[in-house]
Design a protein around this motif. Structure first.
Motif, PDB file in Angstrom:
ATOM      1  N   ILE A  45      28.213  44.827  33.815  1.00  0.00           N
ATOM      2  CA  ILE A  45      26.811  44.633  33.263  1.00  0.00           C
ATOM      3  C   ILE A  45      25.721  44.449  34.140  1.00  0.00           C
ATOM      4  O   ILE A  45      25.962  43.415  35.007  1.00  0.00           O
ATOM      5  CB  ILE A  45      26.776  43.602  32.177  1.00  0.00           C
ATOM      6  CG1 ILE A  45      27.873  43.803  31.277  1.00  0.00           C
ATOM      7  CG2 ILE A  45      25.607  43.540  31.378  1.00  0.00           C
ATOM      8  CD1 ILE A  45      28.160  42.854  30.081  1.00  0.00           C
ATOM      9  N   PRO A  46      24.785  45.142  34.555  1.00  0.00           N
ATOM     10  CA  PRO A  46      23.942  45.171  35.681  1.00  0.00           C
ATOM     11  C   PRO A  46      22.896  43.865  35.486  1.00  0.00           C
ATOM     12  O   PRO A  46      22.517  43.568  34.161  1.00  0.00           O
ATOM     13  CB  PRO A  46      23.165  46.415  35.732  1.00  0.00           C
ATOM     14  CG  PRO A  46      23.867  47.306  35.100  1.00  0.00           C
ATOM     15  CD  PRO A  46      24.669  46.565  34.130  1.00  0.00           C
ATOM     16  N   HIS A  47      22.503  43.185  36.446  1.00  0.00           N
ATOM     17  CA  HIS A  47      21.511  42.177  36.400  1.00  0.00           C
ATOM     18  C   HIS A  47      20.419  42.627  36.983  1.00  0.00           C
ATOM     19  O   HIS A  47      20.107  42.805  38.302  1.00  0.00           O
ATOM     20  CB  HIS A  47      22.043  41.062  37.378  1.00  0.00           C
ATOM     21  CG  HIS A  47      21.113  39.706  37.431  1.00  0.00           C
ATOM     22  ND1 HIS A  47      21.120  38.962  38.516  1.00  0.00           N
ATOM     23  CD2 HIS A  47      19.991  39.209  36.436  1.00  0.00           C
ATOM     24  CE1 HIS A  47      19.830  38.187  38.360  1.00  0.00           C
ATOM     25  NE2 HIS A  47      19.450  38.324  36.984  1.00  0.00           N
ATOM     26  N   VAL A  48      19.044  42.467  36.065  1.00  0.00           N
ATOM     27  CA  VAL A  48      18.266  43.273  36.420  1.00  0.00           C
ATOM     28  C   VAL A  48      16.779  42.363  36.230  1.00  0.00           C
ATOM     29  O   VAL A  48      16.905  41.784  35.214  1.00  0.00           O
ATOM     30  CB  VAL A  48      17.778  44.729  35.491  1.00  0.00           C
ATOM     31  CG1 VAL A  48      16.598  45.336  35.676  1.00  0.00           C
ATOM     32  CG2 VAL A  48      18.966  45.689  35.548  1.00  0.00           C
ATOM     33  N   ASP A  49      16.131  42.247  37.192  1.00  0.00           N
ATOM     34  CA  ASP A  49      15.097  41.465  37.181  1.00  0.00           C
ATOM     35  C   ASP A  49      13.799  41.783  36.663  1.00  0.00           C
ATOM     36  O   ASP A  49      13.743  43.041  35.946  1.00  0.00           O
ATOM     37  CB  ASP A  49      14.568  40.579  38.539  1.00  0.00           C
ATOM     38  CG  ASP A  49      14.101  41.959  39.498  1.00  0.00           C
ATOM     39  OD1 ASP A  49      13.859  41.598  40.973  1.00  0.00           O
ATOM     40  OD2 ASP A  49      13.788  42.953  38.995  1.00  0.00           O
ATOM     41  N   GLU A  50      12.653  41.106  36.510  1.00  0.00           N
ATOM     42  CA  GLU A  50      11.495  41.421  35.722  1.00  0.00           C
ATOM     43  C   GLU A  50      10.814  42.726  36.521  1.00  0.00           C
ATOM     44  O   GLU A  50       9.984  43.693  35.694  1.00  0.00           O
ATOM     45  CB  GLU A  50      10.301  40.316  35.843  1.00  0.00           C
ATOM     46  CG  GLU A  50      10.833  39.250  34.999  1.00  0.00           C
ATOM     47  CD  GLU A  50       9.766  38.113  35.104  1.00  0.00           C
ATOM     48  OE1 GLU A  50      10.002  37.034  34.433  1.00  0.00           O
ATOM     49  OE2 GLU A  50       8.912  38.139  35.760  1.00  0.00           O
ATOM     50  N   GLN A  51      10.900  42.929  37.586  1.00  0.00           N
ATOM     51  CA  GLN A  51      10.632  44.103  38.429  1.00  0.00           C
ATOM     52  C   GLN A  51      11.354  45.065  38.242  1.00  0.00           C
ATOM     53  O   GLN A  51      11.338  46.201  39.183  1.00  0.00           O
ATOM     54  CB  GLN A  51      10.229  44.057  40.024  1.00  0.00           C
ATOM     55  CG  GLN A  51       9.093  42.782  40.248  1.00  0.00           C
ATOM     56  CD  GLN A  51       9.463  41.315  39.953  1.00  0.00           C
ATOM     57  OE1 GLN A  51      10.621  41.138  39.837  1.00  0.00           O
ATOM     58  NE2 GLN A  51       8.386  40.735  39.310  1.00  0.00           N
ATOM     59  N   LYS A  52      12.309  45.413  37.337  1.00  0.00           N
ATOM     60  CA  LYS A  52      13.313  46.506  37.121  1.00  0.00           C
ATOM     61  C   LYS A  52      14.256  46.902  38.222  1.00  0.00           C
ATOM     62  O   LYS A  52      14.789  47.646  38.789  1.00  0.00           O
ATOM     63  CB  LYS A  52      12.786  47.536  36.808  1.00  0.00           C
ATOM     64  CG  LYS A  52      11.810  47.747  35.593  1.00  0.00           C
ATOM     65  CD  LYS A  52      12.605  47.089  34.172  1.00  0.00           C
ATOM     66  CE  LYS A  52      11.820  46.980  33.162  1.00  0.00           C
ATOM     67  NZ  LYS A  52      12.280  46.352  32.041  1.00  0.00           N
ATOM     68  N   THR A  53      14.425  45.618  39.185  1.00  0.00           N
ATOM     69  CA  THR A  53      15.281  45.616  40.436  1.00  0.00           C
ATOM     70  C   THR A  53      16.826  44.929  40.183  1.00  0.00           C
ATOM     71  O   THR A  53      16.682  43.974  39.352  1.00  0.00           O
ATOM     72  CB  THR A  53      14.697  44.926  41.498  1.00  0.00           C
ATOM     73  OG1 THR A  53      13.354  45.495  41.989  1.00  0.00           O
ATOM     74  CG2 THR A  53      15.524  45.193  42.883  1.00  0.00           C
ATOM     75  N   VAL A  54      17.789  45.812  40.270  1.00  0.00           N
ATOM     76  CA  VAL A  54      19.039  45.299  40.245  1.00  0.00           C
ATOM     77  C   VAL A  54      19.540  44.306  41.299  1.00  0.00           C
ATOM     78  O   VAL A  54      19.448  44.716  42.526  1.00  0.00           O
ATOM     79  CB  VAL A  54      19.913  46.599  40.270  1.00  0.00           C
ATOM     80  CG1 VAL A  54      21.509  46.015  39.983  1.00  0.00           C
ATOM     81  CG2 VAL A  54      19.503  47.699  39.280  1.00  0.00           C
ATOM     82  N   LYS A  55      19.721  43.175  40.826  1.00  0.00           N
ATOM     83  CA  LYS A  55      20.124  42.027  41.890  1.00  0.00           C
ATOM     84  C   LYS A  55      21.649  41.891  42.009  1.00  0.00           C
ATOM     85  O   LYS A  55      21.895  41.410  42.928  1.00  0.00           O
ATOM     86  CB  LYS A  55      19.464  40.685  41.218  1.00  0.00           C
ATOM     87  CG  LYS A  55      18.035  40.828  41.090  1.00  0.00           C
ATOM     88  CD  LYS A  55      17.305  41.067  41.928  1.00  0.00           C
ATOM     89  CE  LYS A  55      17.234  39.816  42.947  1.00  0.00           C
ATOM     90  NZ  LYS A  55      16.126  40.094  44.125  1.00  0.00           N
ATOM     91  N   GLY A  56      22.464  42.603  41.003  1.00  0.00           N
ATOM     92  CA  GLY A  56      23.897  42.434  40.956  1.00  0.00           C
ATOM     93  C   GLY A  56      24.305  42.752  39.715  1.00  0.00           C
ATOM     94  O   GLY A  56      23.559  43.585  38.963  1.00  0.00           O
ATOM     95  N   PHE A  57      25.457  42.404  39.375  1.00  0.00           N
ATOM     96  CA  PHE A  57      26.103  42.716  37.953  1.00  0.00           C
ATOM     97  C   PHE A  57      27.211  41.841  37.783  1.00  0.00           C
ATOM     98  O   PHE A  57      27.748  41.011  38.536  1.00  0.00           O
ATOM     99  CB  PHE A  57      26.858  44.077  38.070  1.00  0.00           C
ATOM    100  CG  PHE A  57      27.869  44.264  39.220  1.00  0.00           C
ATOM    101  CD1 PHE A  57      27.722  44.773  40.508  1.00  0.00           C
ATOM    102  CD2 PHE A  57      29.153  44.117  38.560  1.00  0.00           C
ATOM    103  CE1 PHE A  57      28.785  44.934  41.349  1.00  0.00           C
ATOM    104  CE2 PHE A  57      30.237  44.225  39.416  1.00  0.00           C
ATOM    105  CZ  PHE A  57      29.898  44.588  40.671  1.00  0.00           C
ATOM    106  N   PHE A  58      27.373  41.368  36.289  1.00  0.00           N
ATOM    107  CA  PHE A  58      28.342  40.602  36.042  1.00  0.00           C
ATOM    108  C   PHE A  58      29.679  41.469  35.583  1.00  0.00           C
ATOM    109  O   PHE A  58      29.607  42.519  35.074  1.00  0.00           O
ATOM    110  CB  PHE A  58      27.929  40.073  34.487  1.00  0.00           C
ATOM    111  CG  PHE A  58      26.644  39.160  34.582  1.00  0.00           C
ATOM    112  CD1 PHE A  58      26.824  37.923  35.127  1.00  0.00           C
ATOM    113  CD2 PHE A  58      25.262  39.492  34.367  1.00  0.00           C
ATOM    114  CE1 PHE A  58      25.452  37.080  35.132  1.00  0.00           C
ATOM    115  CE2 PHE A  58      24.357  38.947  34.731  1.00  0.00           C
ATOM    116  CZ  PHE A  58      24.353  37.599  35.168  1.00  0.00           C
TER     117      PHE A  58
END
Length: 714
Positions: free
Chosen positions: A460-473
């Motif tokens: 499950i992707p971890h997406v910040d407020e700027q729609k940038t993928v920081k990593g995934f669960f």
């Protein structure tokens, strides 16, 4: 009681003399049937309603161990220790029906035999036909084979366990040669390591005291030339029953060399390492010969059996795995040392920054402890991986499954934790998750005890407020038990289907013969019942065949023989095959063939087309039209469409109908003879051709089934 007939009298004459209904048959047919009865290999007997033997052929006399005169008049139950009640069996079988089973036959001489019987009631009124077949030897052979297989499994499991109980290579090799010598009763078993310069030496050996040892003796390149090494690297196995046999083709120098060790027969299995492509140049093979597992027989020649070859090959594979594990362990230790040194340098540089952030870290640590407390209680692998593919969080299950503590895994790259092979399988899914897509897939992992398990993995992707993928669960759950149940279910369906096919085919053929009237004319009610039985038997045969086809496709035990085919020819074959069915249902078949070259297995594509046409015809009203057309798409694909004017399919069913035993309306499909497997088989066939299949429908207006296939280029 009437006077007994002689064995040479015909069966039908005996029935007439015993007071049964007379059967008018031509004299020529009586002469034909009598030799068949007397010379049949199976034991054939005729009984009355009480199970009393009225007539028996020579094979029956031999089976019961009695003469014809002594056998006639005996009760069948007298030979079964009372376990076989003829009257109860007869009452449980409907008139003109057949009963099959097995019974335990006790002969007068005390010999016991296991017998397979078939009872047919009322071949003539009050006379019943019993056919018996001795299956004692077959049963004993099956038991012997099962015992041998069990012994082999126990021996191999014991050796494999001893190999995997140690990570020390020398202990593994010593345990291997010792156990192989014990199992094979060989005079000498050794492991020979091949060096890069073409020479080699025995590094582990188990030998009887009366024969010379070879351990640590270096062999010159002449006795193991380069061409031999290349053959063994390709998996060559040699079983030599007699080294002096000219047909074996051993060189004179090699024979002279091995004679000094009293070698009369030898079994040689290569130990091959599978190397990663980044470790070898493109000019070299991925398989590298590490050494040989060799068994010697020294007192006389010996013929090696298939079991011994298979055991040696399996153990050679285990040694290859042990070598890979030893190398992986060595590499991991080096990585850990390098990583530890790097972390020390980083810690020195960040010491001041750590002091400034202690309060923030304390709060973060409390939050992490709460999260870890929750996740550690779950029996699944839970982790967070950053965009550099390094672990930033993982629960206690990683230590339980992999033997690596959360602290040891933290900060490690995915490849370091899972190894090169496993990482290659998950790499594409990791990239998809880091691109912002939710990914679910299945993978095979090896636990710390060496057992391979199947897992279901979700990213499950971890997406910040700027729609940038920081990593995934990452979440991974063990589905090995479900996989095992699915395999058992498939094996059960396959075995049951195979066992049903033969009796169903025989039953169907018998019904067809009865329907011709050659065995007598039935009443109108009898003909109707016969038609119902024939129709349902034919449906069962189709169901069994479809189950077997689907099981064979899903198990991968079939071969696609693809070749260049004309789409028009395949369409014509399918429509011609389904034309009689269309005429029977009053449906018109319309087709628009187009000459397009495709690369497919013609038989399987025709099967998919006929399945789709059959469904369309069955669910079309009389007077309707079923059309088959093809067109070429821009994506270098060919589109086949089968359209009908039937009742249509609800939108909620358009996807599920391609699953096994799924039908839109089970009651309606049962009337039309559907099995619920045709569309599942179509989907498997199309997917094997790298195509897609789907359905479109409007209730009350009809349905369209479409699938794509790649166009043949060049």
């Amino acid at each position: 009681m009437s006077k007994r007939s002689t064995p040479r009298q015909s069966l039908r004459t005996r029935y007439q003399k015993s007071g049964s209904t007379k059967i008018n048959q031509p004299q020529q047919e009586q002469k034909l049937l009598q030799p068949v009865f007397e010379k049949a290999c199976d034991a054939i007997a005729v009984t009355d309603d009480h199970g009393c033997l009225i007539e028996a052929n020579a094979a029956a006399c031999q089976l019961f161990g009695l003469s014809h005169q002594a056998l006639i008049g005996r009760i069948l139950a007298d030979f079964t220790d009372g376990e076989f009640n003829f009257a109860q069996v007869r009452l449980s079988v409907q008139t003109n029906s057949q009963q099959t089973g097995e019974l335990y036959l006790l002969r007068p001489d005390g010999n016991h035999r296991e017998v397979e019987y078939s009872l047919t009631l009322d071949v003539v009124p009050h006379r019943h036909l019993v056919i018996l077949r001795d299956i004692t030897e077959r049963k004993e052979a099956a038991q012997d084979e099962l015992w041998c297989q069990r012994q082999w499994v126990e021996l191999f499991s014991e050796v494999t366990l001893k190999i995997r109980q140690s990570l020390q290579l020398k202990e593994i090799l010593r345990a291997t040669v010792t156990e192989v010598q014990r199992i094979l009763q060989a005079d000498r078993v050794l492991i020979y390591q091949v060096f890069p310069n073409g020479t080699g030496k025995a590094i582990s050996e188990a030998v009887l005291p009366e024969y010379p040892a070879i351990l640590d003796l270096e062999f010159p390149e002449e006795v193991f030339p380069q061409e031999y090494q290349q053959l063994y690297a390709q998996g060559r196995v040699r079983a030599i029953a007699d080294v002096h046999d000219p047909d074996v083709g051993l060189a004179d120098c090699l024979i002279e060399f091995i004679d000094q060790f009293d070698i009369k027969a030898k079994l040689i299995v290569p130990i091959v390492q599978n190397l990663n492509s980044h470790q070898q140049s493109e000019s070299k093979s991925e398989n590298q010969l590490w050494g040989l597992l060799i068994a010697h027989h020294c007192d006389r020649p010996r013929r090696w059996v298939d079991f011994e070859l298979e055991l040696m090959q399996q153990l050679a594979d285990q040694i290859s795995i042990a070598l890979a594990q030893a190398q992986l362990l060595e590499n991991l230790e080096e990585v850990v040392e390098i990583r530890t040194a790097e972390l020390k340098d980083v810690n020195r540089d960040l010491h001041q920054e750590i002091n400034d952030r202690m309060q923030a870290e304390a709060a973060l640590r409390r939050s992490e402890e709460q999260l870890r407390l929750i996740t550690n209680a779950l029996p699944v692998l839970i982790a967070y991986v950053d965009k550099e593919q390094r672990y930033r969080f993982n629960n206690q299950a990683y230590e339980d499954w992999l033997g690596q503590t959360p602290a040891a895994i933290h900060g490690c790259h995915l490849k370091e934790v899972w190894g090169e092979d496993c990482y290659q399988r998950m790499h594409n899914y990791v990239e998809a998750a880091l691109s912002g897509h939710v990914v679910t897939y299945e993978n095979e992992i090896v636990l710390r005890d060496g057992i391979s398990r199947s897992v279901n993995v979700t990213y499950i992707p971890h997406v910040d407020e700027q729609k940038t993928v920081k990593g995934f669960f990452s979440l991974a759950s063990d589905i090995s038990d479900r996989k095992a149940i699915e395999r058992m279910k498939d094996e059960f369906i396959s075995v049951v289907s195979h066992e049903l096919r033969t009796p169903l085919t025989s039953l169907h053929s018998a019904l067809k013969i009865l329907a011709t009237g050659r065995l007598g004319t039935l009443s109108l009610d009898g003909q109707q019942m016969l038609a119902i039985a024939d129709e349902n038997t034919e449906r069962l045969v189709r169901l069994v065949n479809n189950v077997l086809d689907l099981q064979r496709i899903e198990s991968g035990k079939f071969t696609m023989e693809k070749q260049a085919c004309n789409a028009a020819d395949l369409m014509i074959q399918a429509t011609e095959a389904m034309q009689p069915m269309a005429q029977q249902h009053g449906v018109t078949l319309a087709t628009k063939p187009i000459n397009i070259q495709i690369w497919v297995d013609s038989d399987y594509i025709v099967q998919a087309l006929t399945n789709l046409l059959s469904n369309a015809i069955k669910f079309s009203s009389p007077g309707g039209t079923v059309s088959l057309k093809v067109e070429c798409l821009q994506q270098s694909q060919v589109l086949f469409c089968v359209h009908d004017e039937g009742q249509g399919i609800p939108q909620s069913k358009l996807e599920s109908i391609f699953e096994r035993f799924q039908q839109v309306d089970s009651s309606d499909s049962r009337k039309k003879g559907g099995t619920g497997l045709g569309l599942a088989i179509c989907r498997k066939i199309i997917e094997q051709h790298e195509g897609k299949i789907w359905a479109e429908s409007t209730l009350g207006k009809g349905s369209t089934f479409c699938f794509t296939l790649p166009v043949l280029h060049g």
